[in-house]
Design a protein around this motif. Structure first.
Motif, PDB file in Angstrom:
ATOM      1  N   LYS A  46       6.678  -4.174  -8.870  1.00  0.00           N
ATOM      2  CA  LYS A  46       6.331  -3.990 -10.282  1.00  0.00           C
ATOM      3  C   LYS A  46       6.359  -2.506 -10.666  1.00  0.00           C
ATOM      4  CE  LYS A  46       4.055  -8.280 -11.293  1.00  0.00           C
ATOM      5  NZ  LYS A  46       5.142  -8.867 -12.043  1.00  0.00           N
ATOM      6  N   ILE A  47       5.836  -1.665  -9.793  1.00  0.00           N
ATOM      7  CA  ILE A  47       5.847  -0.224 -10.079  1.00  0.00           C
ATOM      8  C   ILE A  47       7.279   0.289 -10.124  1.00  0.00           C
ATOM      9  CG2 ILE A  47       5.186   2.058  -9.208  1.00  0.00           C
ATOM     10  CD1 ILE A  47       2.620   0.694  -8.100  1.00  0.00           C
ATOM     11  N   MET A  48       8.096  -0.112  -9.157  1.00  0.00           N
ATOM     12  CA  MET A  48       9.503   0.306  -9.151  1.00  0.00           C
ATOM     13  C   MET A  48      10.233  -0.175 -10.399  1.00  0.00           C
ATOM     14  SD  MET A  48      10.317   2.083  -6.379  1.00  0.00           S
ATOM     15  CE  MET A  48      12.058   1.812  -6.215  1.00  0.00           C
ATOM     16  N   ALA A  49       9.928  -1.378 -10.850  1.00  0.00           N
ATOM     17  CA  ALA A  49      10.556  -1.905 -12.066  1.00  0.00           C
ATOM     18  C   ALA A  49      10.243  -0.997 -13.254  1.00  0.00           C
ATOM     19  CB  ALA A  49      10.085  -3.332 -12.333  1.00  0.00           C
ATOM     20  N   CYS A  50       8.999  -0.539 -13.346  1.00  0.00           N
ATOM     21  CA  CYS A  50       8.612   0.367 -14.433  1.00  0.00           C
ATOM     22  C   CYS A  50       9.361   1.693 -14.350  1.00  0.00           C
ATOM     23  CB  CYS A  50       7.109   0.619 -14.401  1.00  0.00           C
ATOM     24  SG  CYS A  50       6.102  -0.835 -14.729  1.00  0.00           S
ATOM     25  N   MET A  51       9.565   2.166 -13.134  1.00  0.00           N
ATOM     26  CA  MET A  51      10.250   3.442 -12.933  1.00  0.00           C
ATOM     27  C   MET A  51      11.747   3.340 -13.219  1.00  0.00           C
ATOM     28  SD  MET A  51       8.569   4.725  -9.379  1.00  0.00           S
ATOM     29  CE  MET A  51       6.935   5.409  -9.285  1.00  0.00           C
ATOM     30  N   LEU A  52      12.326   2.179 -12.918  1.00  0.00           N
ATOM     31  CA  LEU A  52      13.787   2.043 -12.964  1.00  0.00           C
ATOM     32  C   LEU A  52      14.347   1.433 -14.245  1.00  0.00           C
ATOM     33  CD1 LEU A  52      14.415   0.783  -9.320  1.00  0.00           C
ATOM     34  CD2 LEU A  52      14.886   3.067 -10.245  1.00  0.00           C
ATOM     35  N   MET A  53      13.513   0.786 -15.056  1.00  0.00           N
ATOM     36  CA  MET A  53      14.027   0.119 -16.259  1.00  0.00           C
ATOM     37  C   MET A  53      14.620   1.147 -17.216  1.00  0.00           C
ATOM     38  SD  MET A  53      14.827  -2.268 -18.291  1.00  0.00           S
ATOM     39  CE  MET A  53      14.134  -3.875 -18.051  1.00  0.00           C
ATOM     40  N   PRO A  54      15.912   0.995 -17.553  1.00  0.00           N
ATOM     41  CA  PRO A  54      16.510   1.905 -18.535  1.00  0.00           C
ATOM     42  C   PRO A  54      15.862   1.674 -19.907  1.00  0.00           C
ATOM     43  CG  PRO A  54      18.195   0.721 -17.298  1.00  0.00           C
ATOM     44  CD  PRO A  54      16.888   0.080 -16.976  1.00  0.00           C
ATOM     45  N   VAL A  55      15.364   2.736 -20.500  1.00  0.00           N
ATOM     46  CA  VAL A  55      14.662   2.644 -21.781  1.00  0.00           C
ATOM     47  C   VAL A  55      15.535   1.990 -22.850  1.00  0.00           C
ATOM     48  CG1 VAL A  55      13.616   4.023 -23.622  1.00  0.00           C
ATOM     49  CG2 VAL A  55      13.178   4.601 -21.241  1.00  0.00           C
ATOM     50  N   GLY A  75       0.794  -1.223   0.000  1.00  0.00           N
ATOM     51  CA  GLY A  75       0.000   0.000   0.000  1.00  0.00           C
ATOM     52  C   GLY A  75       0.824   1.269   0.000  1.00  0.00           C
ATOM     53  N   VAL A  76       2.077   1.185  -0.440  1.00  0.00           N
ATOM     54  CA  VAL A  76       2.933   2.372  -0.474  1.00  0.00           C
ATOM     55  C   VAL A  76       2.441   3.305  -1.579  1.00  0.00           C
ATOM     56  CG1 VAL A  76       5.296   3.215  -0.790  1.00  0.00           C
ATOM     57  CG2 VAL A  76       4.895   1.034   0.379  1.00  0.00           C
ATOM     58  N   GLU A  77       2.288   4.581  -1.240  1.00  0.00           N
ATOM     59  CA  GLU A  77       1.769   5.563  -2.179  1.00  0.00           C
ATOM     60  C   GLU A  77       2.791   5.861  -3.273  1.00  0.00           C
ATOM     61  OE1 GLU A  77       2.186   6.241   1.097  1.00  0.00           O
ATOM     62  OE2 GLU A  77       0.188   6.291   1.940  1.00  0.00           O
ATOM     63  N   LEU A  78       2.272   6.261  -4.429  1.00  0.00           N
ATOM     64  CA  LEU A  78       3.105   6.534  -5.596  1.00  0.00           C
ATOM     65  C   LEU A  78       4.174   7.605  -5.353  1.00  0.00           C
ATOM     66  CD1 LEU A  78       3.457   5.513  -8.454  1.00  0.00           C
ATOM     67  CD2 LEU A  78       1.785   7.197  -9.195  1.00  0.00           C
ATOM     68  N   PRO A  79       3.874   8.718  -4.674  1.00  0.00           N
ATOM     69  CA  PRO A  79       4.930   9.710  -4.426  1.00  0.00           C
ATOM     70  C   PRO A  79       6.114   9.122  -3.630  1.00  0.00           C
ATOM     71  CG  PRO A  79       2.799  10.692  -4.010  1.00  0.00           C
ATOM     72  CD  PRO A  79       2.562   9.225  -4.225  1.00  0.00           C
ATOM     73  N   ARG A  80       5.807   8.254  -2.697  1.00  0.00           N
ATOM     74  CA  ARG A  80       6.873   7.612  -1.909  1.00  0.00           C
ATOM     75  C   ARG A  80       7.694   6.676  -2.796  1.00  0.00           C
ATOM     76  NH1 ARG A  80      10.627   7.089   1.407  1.00  0.00           N
ATOM     77  NH2 ARG A  80      10.661   5.400   2.882  1.00  0.00           N
ATOM     78  N   LEU A  81       7.029   5.917  -3.658  1.00  0.00           N
ATOM     79  CA  LEU A  81       7.749   5.026  -4.579  1.00  0.00           C
ATOM     80  C   LEU A  81       8.627   5.829  -5.538  1.00  0.00           C
ATOM     81  CD1 LEU A  81       4.992   2.396  -5.441  1.00  0.00           C
ATOM     82  CD2 LEU A  81       7.001   2.063  -3.997  1.00  0.00           C
ATOM     83  N   THR A  82       8.110   6.960  -5.992  1.00  0.00           N
ATOM     84  CA  THR A  82       8.897   7.828  -6.885  1.00  0.00           C
ATOM     85  C   THR A  82      10.147   8.326  -6.180  1.00  0.00           C
ATOM     86  OG1 THR A  82       6.878   8.512  -8.019  1.00  0.00           O
ATOM     87  CG2 THR A  82       8.810   9.914  -8.307  1.00  0.00           C
ATOM     88  N   LYS A  83      10.002   8.700  -4.928  1.00  0.00           N
ATOM     89  CA  LYS A  83      11.143   9.176  -4.140  1.00  0.00           C
ATOM     90  C   LYS A  83      12.188   8.066  -3.971  1.00  0.00           C
ATOM     91  CE  LYS A  83      12.038  11.899  -0.027  1.00  0.00           C
ATOM     92  NZ  LYS A  83      11.454  12.547   1.143  1.00  0.00           N
ATOM     93  N   ILE A  84      11.730   6.865  -3.707  1.00  0.00           N
ATOM     94  CA  ILE A  84      12.648   5.718  -3.574  1.00  0.00           C
ATOM     95  C   ILE A  84      13.359   5.460  -4.898  1.00  0.00           C
ATOM     96  CG2 ILE A  84      12.784   3.223  -3.185  1.00  0.00           C
ATOM     97  CD1 ILE A  84      10.371   3.598  -1.223  1.00  0.00           C
TER      98      ILE A  84
END
Length: 177
Positions: A55-64, A20-29
């Motif tokens: 899964k959300i972090m994977a989307c944020m961190l995957m190098p294009v 249940g971690v909120e998106l802004p917190r995941l973005t910060k991580i």
């Protein structure tokens, strides 16, 4: 962990774990991670977990530049929730040089979640004015045949809001019904 969001999420069977971690917190991580040679391994390990936040972090961190088309298809095929489809398209797919091509391939497939990913990607590309005239014509054909998909309708709304000419084209689709 967000107890209220996590407790609500436990009522679904979408993930093995949902903190249940909120998106802004995941973005910060995600912002704290520096790209390094092992980033792709980390990202793939995150994606393979049946944990919402991974899964959300994977989307944020995957190098294009490392996200080849075959891997993109594998990830897209494995998506089970609209939330992850949204994150996948927003944080990753729309940035790919082959985003438009993938979107139309997915829309043409029978699987609902892939179609959703296709329309979500087109929504993001249209907001950035990244569709060719040919792609716009293809989009209108596909979306007018998919009016039972709320993402297709949302994509038509976005397309129509971009300019008066687009609004007239969307009105023709609506009038045809």
């Amino acid at each position: 962990m967000n107890g209220v969001a996590s407790a609500h999420a436990r009522q679904t069977e979408d993930y093995r774990v949902n903190w249940g971690v909120e998106l802004p917190r995941l973005t910060k991580i995600a912002d704290e991670f520096a790209e390094n040679g092992d980033q792709r391994k980390l990202v793939q390990a995150l994606w393979n977990e049946s944990v919402r936040e991974c899964k959300i972090m994977a989307c944020m961190l995957m190098p294009v530049e490392d996200f080849v088309e075959d891997l993109c298809d594998i990830w897209a095929e494995s998506i089970r929730t609209e939330e992850i489809a949204t994150m996948f398209c927003f944080y990753l797919v729309q940035k790919l040089p082959y985003a438009s091509t993938k979107a139309f391939e997915w829309i043409a497939r029978e699987k609902q979640m892939l179609q959703n990913c296709g329309y979500l990607t087109l929504c993001h590309l249209m907001r950035r004015y990244k569709l060719s005239e040919e792609a716009e014509a293809e989009f209108l054909d596909q979306a007018s045949a998919s009016l039972d998909n709320h993402y297709a309708i949302k994509a038509l709304q976005i397309y129509g809001s971009l300019c008066e000419d687009n609004a007239r084209k969307v009105k023709k689709v609506a009038d045809y019904l």
